[in-house]
Design a protein around this motif. Structure first.
Motif, PDB file in Angstrom:
ATOM      1  N   MET A 226      11.039 -45.029  40.203  1.00 14.61           N
ATOM      2  CA  MET A 226      11.077 -46.017  41.278  1.00 14.61           C
ATOM      3  C   MET A 226      11.900 -45.488  42.456  1.00 14.61           C
ATOM      4  SD  MET A 226      10.729 -49.433  42.105  1.00 14.61           S
ATOM      5  CE  MET A 226      10.795 -50.462  40.632  1.00 14.61           C
ATOM      6  N   VAL A 227      11.322 -45.537  43.642  1.00 13.40           N
ATOM      7  CA  VAL A 227      12.065 -45.248  44.872  1.00 13.40           C
ATOM      8  C   VAL A 227      12.196 -46.553  45.637  1.00 13.40           C
ATOM      9  CG1 VAL A 227      12.143 -43.937  47.018  1.00 13.40           C
ATOM     10  CG2 VAL A 227      11.160 -42.898  44.959  1.00 13.40           C
ATOM     11  N   ARG A 228      13.432 -46.975  45.889  1.00  8.63           N
ATOM     12  CA  ARG A 228      13.685 -48.230  46.593  1.00  8.63           C
ATOM     13  C   ARG A 228      14.216 -47.926  47.992  1.00  8.63           C
ATOM     14  NH1 ARG A 228      15.580 -50.143  41.020  1.00  8.63           N
ATOM     15  NH2 ARG A 228      14.088 -51.763  40.512  1.00  8.63           N
ATOM     16  N   ILE A 229      13.545 -48.449  49.009  1.00 11.99           N
ATOM     17  CA  ILE A 229      13.911 -48.213  50.405  1.00 11.99           C
ATOM     18  C   ILE A 229      14.638 -49.454  50.907  1.00 11.99           C
ATOM     19  CG2 ILE A 229      13.022 -47.645  52.694  1.00 11.99           C
ATOM     20  CD1 ILE A 229      10.468 -46.622  51.079  1.00 11.99           C
ATOM     21  N   ASP A 230      15.907 -49.273  51.231  1.00 13.36           N
ATOM     22  CA  ASP A 230      16.825 -50.391  51.509  1.00 13.36           C
ATOM     23  C   ASP A 230      17.408 -50.241  52.918  1.00 13.36           C
ATOM     24  OD1 ASP A 230      18.787 -52.334  51.479  1.00 13.36           O
ATOM     25  OD2 ASP A 230      19.994 -51.411  49.900  1.00 13.36           O
ATOM     26  N   PRO A 231      16.658 -50.629  53.965  1.00 18.72           N
ATOM     27  CA  PRO A 231      17.139 -50.437  55.335  1.00 18.72           C
ATOM     28  C   PRO A 231      18.347 -51.284  55.703  1.00 18.72           C
ATOM     29  CG  PRO A 231      15.122 -51.725  55.340  1.00 18.72           C
ATOM     30  CD  PRO A 231      15.323 -51.245  53.931  1.00 18.72           C
ATOM     31  N   ASP A 232      18.552 -52.392  55.003  1.00 17.90           N
ATOM     32  CA  ASP A 232      19.679 -53.273  55.303  1.00 17.90           C
ATOM     33  C   ASP A 232      20.899 -52.989  54.434  1.00 17.90           C
ATOM     34  OD1 ASP A 232      18.332 -55.002  57.309  1.00 17.90           O
ATOM     35  OD2 ASP A 232      17.058 -55.504  55.611  1.00 17.90           O
ATOM     36  N   LYS A 233      20.767 -52.012  53.544  1.00 17.34           N
ATOM     37  CA  LYS A 233      21.873 -51.584  52.677  1.00 17.34           C
ATOM     38  C   LYS A 233      22.477 -52.756  51.908  1.00 17.34           C
ATOM     39  CE  LYS A 233      22.950 -47.500  55.451  1.00 17.34           C
ATOM     40  NZ  LYS A 233      23.998 -46.642  56.025  1.00 17.34           N
ATOM     41  N   VAL A 234      21.597 -53.515  51.255  1.00 13.79           N
ATOM     42  CA  VAL A 234      22.060 -54.685  50.502  1.00 13.79           C
ATOM     43  C   VAL A 234      22.499 -54.323  49.084  1.00 13.79           C
ATOM     44  CG1 VAL A 234      20.674 -56.294  51.842  1.00 13.79           C
ATOM     45  CG2 VAL A 234      19.704 -55.297  49.760  1.00 13.79           C
ATOM     46  N   THR A 235      22.179 -53.119  48.628  1.00 16.30           N
ATOM     47  CA  THR A 235      22.563 -52.712  47.274  1.00 16.30           C
ATOM     48  C   THR A 235      23.689 -51.676  47.331  1.00 16.30           C
ATOM     49  OG1 THR A 235      20.811 -51.018  47.252  1.00 16.30           O
ATOM     50  CG2 THR A 235      20.289 -53.171  46.321  1.00 16.30           C
ATOM     51  N   PRO A 236      24.537 -51.633  46.313  1.00 14.44           N
ATOM     52  CA  PRO A 236      25.676 -50.700  46.327  1.00 14.44           C
ATOM     53  C   PRO A 236      25.252 -49.268  46.021  1.00 14.44           C
ATOM     54  CG  PRO A 236      25.630 -51.911  44.268  1.00 14.44           C
ATOM     55  CD  PRO A 236      24.547 -52.498  45.122  1.00 14.44           C
ATOM     56  N   LEU A 237      26.027 -48.321  46.528  1.00 17.09           N
ATOM     57  CA  LEU A 237      25.759 -46.911  46.257  1.00 17.09           C
ATOM     58  C   LEU A 237      26.069 -46.588  44.795  1.00 17.09           C
ATOM     59  CD1 LEU A 237      27.298 -45.299  49.474  1.00 17.09           C
ATOM     60  CD2 LEU A 237      24.923 -45.996  49.059  1.00 17.09           C
ATOM     61  N   LYS A 238      25.363 -45.590  44.269  1.00 18.47           N
ATOM     62  CA  LYS A 238      25.622 -45.117  42.909  1.00 18.47           C
ATOM     63  C   LYS A 238      25.582 -43.599  42.925  1.00 18.47           C
ATOM     64  CE  LYS A 238      24.281 -45.555  38.049  1.00 18.47           C
ATOM     65  NZ  LYS A 238      23.315 -46.158  37.077  1.00 18.47           N
TER      66      LYS A 238
ATOM     67  N   ARG B 293      20.388 -43.617  40.853  1.00 17.57           N
ATOM     68  CA  ARG B 293      21.265 -43.345  42.002  1.00 17.57           C
ATOM     69  C   ARG B 293      20.982 -44.354  43.102  1.00 17.57           C
ATOM     70  NH1 ARG B 293      22.455 -37.739  42.007  1.00 17.57           N
ATOM     71  NH2 ARG B 293      22.611 -37.119  39.816  1.00 17.57           N
ATOM     72  N   ASP B 294      21.927 -44.498  44.011  1.00  7.87           N
ATOM     73  CA  ASP B 294      21.719 -45.228  45.252  1.00  7.87           C
ATOM     74  C   ASP B 294      22.430 -44.424  46.323  1.00  7.87           C
ATOM     75  OD1 ASP B 294      21.343 -47.305  47.241  1.00  7.87           O
ATOM     76  OD2 ASP B 294      21.019 -48.661  45.552  1.00  7.87           O
ATOM     77  N   ILE B 295      21.664 -43.928  47.309  1.00  7.60           N
ATOM     78  CA  ILE B 295      22.139 -42.896  48.219  1.00  7.60           C
ATOM     79  C   ILE B 295      22.072 -43.373  49.665  1.00  7.60           C
ATOM     80  CG2 ILE B 295      21.743 -40.510  49.000  1.00  7.60           C
ATOM     81  CD1 ILE B 295      20.191 -40.213  46.228  1.00  7.60           C
ATOM     82  N   ASP B 296      23.133 -43.163  50.411  1.00  6.47           N
ATOM     83  CA  ASP B 296      23.182 -43.482  51.837  1.00  6.47           C
ATOM     84  C   ASP B 296      22.518 -42.348  52.603  1.00  6.47           C
ATOM     85  OD1 ASP B 296      23.779 -44.087  54.459  1.00  6.47           O
ATOM     86  OD2 ASP B 296      25.908 -44.415  54.134  1.00  6.47           O
ATOM     87  N   ILE B 297      21.431 -42.649  53.344  1.00  6.71           N
ATOM     88  CA  ILE B 297      20.771 -41.619  54.143  1.00  6.71           C
ATOM     89  C   ILE B 297      20.885 -41.913  55.643  1.00  6.71           C
ATOM     90  CG2 ILE B 297      19.172 -40.976  52.297  1.00  6.71           C
ATOM     91  CD1 ILE B 297      16.994 -42.536  53.916  1.00  6.71           C
ATOM     92  N   GLY B 298      21.899 -42.685  56.008  1.00  7.11           N
ATOM     93  CA  GLY B 298      22.131 -42.967  57.428  1.00  7.11           C
ATOM     94  C   GLY B 298      21.687 -44.363  57.802  1.00  7.11           C
ATOM     95  N   LYS B 299      20.424 -44.519  58.170  1.00  7.65           N
ATOM     96  CA  LYS B 299      19.923 -45.827  58.585  1.00  7.65           C
ATOM     97  C   LYS B 299      19.486 -46.689  57.412  1.00  7.65           C
ATOM     98  CE  LYS B 299      18.455 -45.003  63.359  1.00  7.65           C
ATOM     99  NZ  LYS B 299      17.344 -45.116  64.314  1.00  7.65           N
ATOM    100  N   ALA B 300      19.510 -46.154  56.218  1.00  5.48           N
ATOM    101  CA  ALA B 300      19.071 -46.899  55.043  1.00  5.48           C
ATOM    102  C   ALA B 300      19.734 -46.334  53.800  1.00  5.48           C
ATOM    103  CB  ALA B 300      17.546 -46.822  54.897  1.00  5.48           C
ATOM    104  N   ASN B 301      19.656 -47.093  52.723  1.00  5.66           N
ATOM    105  CA  ASN B 301      19.971 -46.570  51.400  1.00  5.66           C
ATOM    106  C   ASN B 301      18.663 -46.307  50.669  1.00  5.66           C
ATOM    107  OD1 ASN B 301      22.685 -46.872  51.873  1.00  5.66           O
ATOM    108  ND2 ASN B 301      22.972 -48.626  50.520  1.00  5.66           N
ATOM    109  N   ILE B 302      18.671 -45.297  49.825  1.00  8.32           N
ATOM    110  CA  ILE B 302      17.526 -45.002  48.973  1.00  8.32           C
ATOM    111  C   ILE B 302      17.973 -45.124  47.526  1.00  8.32           C
ATOM    112  CG2 ILE B 302      15.914 -43.224  48.172  1.00  8.32           C
ATOM    113  CD1 ILE B 302      15.103 -44.285  50.832  1.00  8.32           C
ATOM    114  N   GLY B 303      17.319 -46.004  46.779  1.00  4.63           N
ATOM    115  CA  GLY B 303      17.607 -46.147  45.361  1.00  4.63           C
ATOM    116  C   GLY B 303      16.576 -45.389  44.543  1.00  4.63           C
TER     117      GLY B 303
END
Length: 206
Positions: free
Chosen positions: A177-189, A64-74
């Motif tokens: 794996m938990v990926r912390i993506d504050p710049d939202k460079v990866t697409p949501l899944k 998954r890739d999830i929008d949590i507001g200020k970041a995405n979490i993969g």
């Protein structure tokens, strides 16, 4: 004299209460993800990714890739097979995405450190760059890196910019794996996209 009694609907009472609360504490911090739902990923789905990795000889898969507001979490599942010595230029580093490993099974030697020798830019079109962990580099080794013997149950935190390098794997290692993506460079899944991915063979190169 007759008294008038006003009965307000429950939803109106709640609305008034919420508005009143907002007016009472206007300086309170506000949620960074407004009215966002939670996400549950059942173990059966995670296990399906591990099975797919074994069946189709895959390594890294994004669940998954999830929008949590200020970041995405993969959320990913990774399977690595036996490794007697490190592969050439197999140090990995991600510029914008930090990672957390939770080892599910197996054991390995993992070297961590920020000083990467012979940095080589990963192609911008590389699937893992586009969909999983954003831009970064590979390298030939980690200078003055620290080697950790990791096993089932262990957790590893790898900040963005830190090199990580598997130098030995006893038989295999599987980790969440938990990926912390504050710049939202990866697409949501989404869950639907995950189910669709699991329903058919992975495309070549995945």
């Amino acid at each position: 004299m007759k008294r008038s009694v006003w009965i307000l609907p429950a939803w109106l009472c709640l609305t008034v209460a919420v508005q009143a609360q907002g007016k009472i504490n206007p300086t309170d911090p506000q949620p960074t993800c407004q009215m966002c739902p939670g996400t549950n990923i059942p173990v059966s789905e995670l296990e399906a990714y591990t099975k797919k990795a074994l069946d189709e000889k895959l390594l890294d898969q994004q669940v998954r890739d999830i929008d949590i507001g200020k970041a995405n979490i993969g959320i990913g599942m990774v399977h690595r097979g036996k490794l007697d010595k490190p592969n050439p230029d197999s140090v990995a580093e991600h510029d914008q995405i930090s990672e957390v490993y939770h080892v599910v099974s197996g054991a390995a030697t993992l070297v961590l450190g920020p000083d990467i020798v012979n940095r080589q830019r990963r192609p911008a079109t590389m699937r893992t760059v586009v969909e999983f962990n954003g831009p970064g580099n590979n390298g030939s080794e980690v200078r003055d890196g620290i080697a950790y013997e990791i096993k089932a149950g262990d957790v590893v935190v790898i900040p963005a910019g830190t090199g990580h390098w598997f130098t030995k794997i006893e038989d295999h290692i599987d980790y969440l794996m938990v990926r912390i993506d504050p710049d939202k460079v990866t697409p949501l899944k989404s869950e639907a996209q995950s189910k669709d991915y699991l329903s058919k063979p992975a495309k070549k190169g995945e």
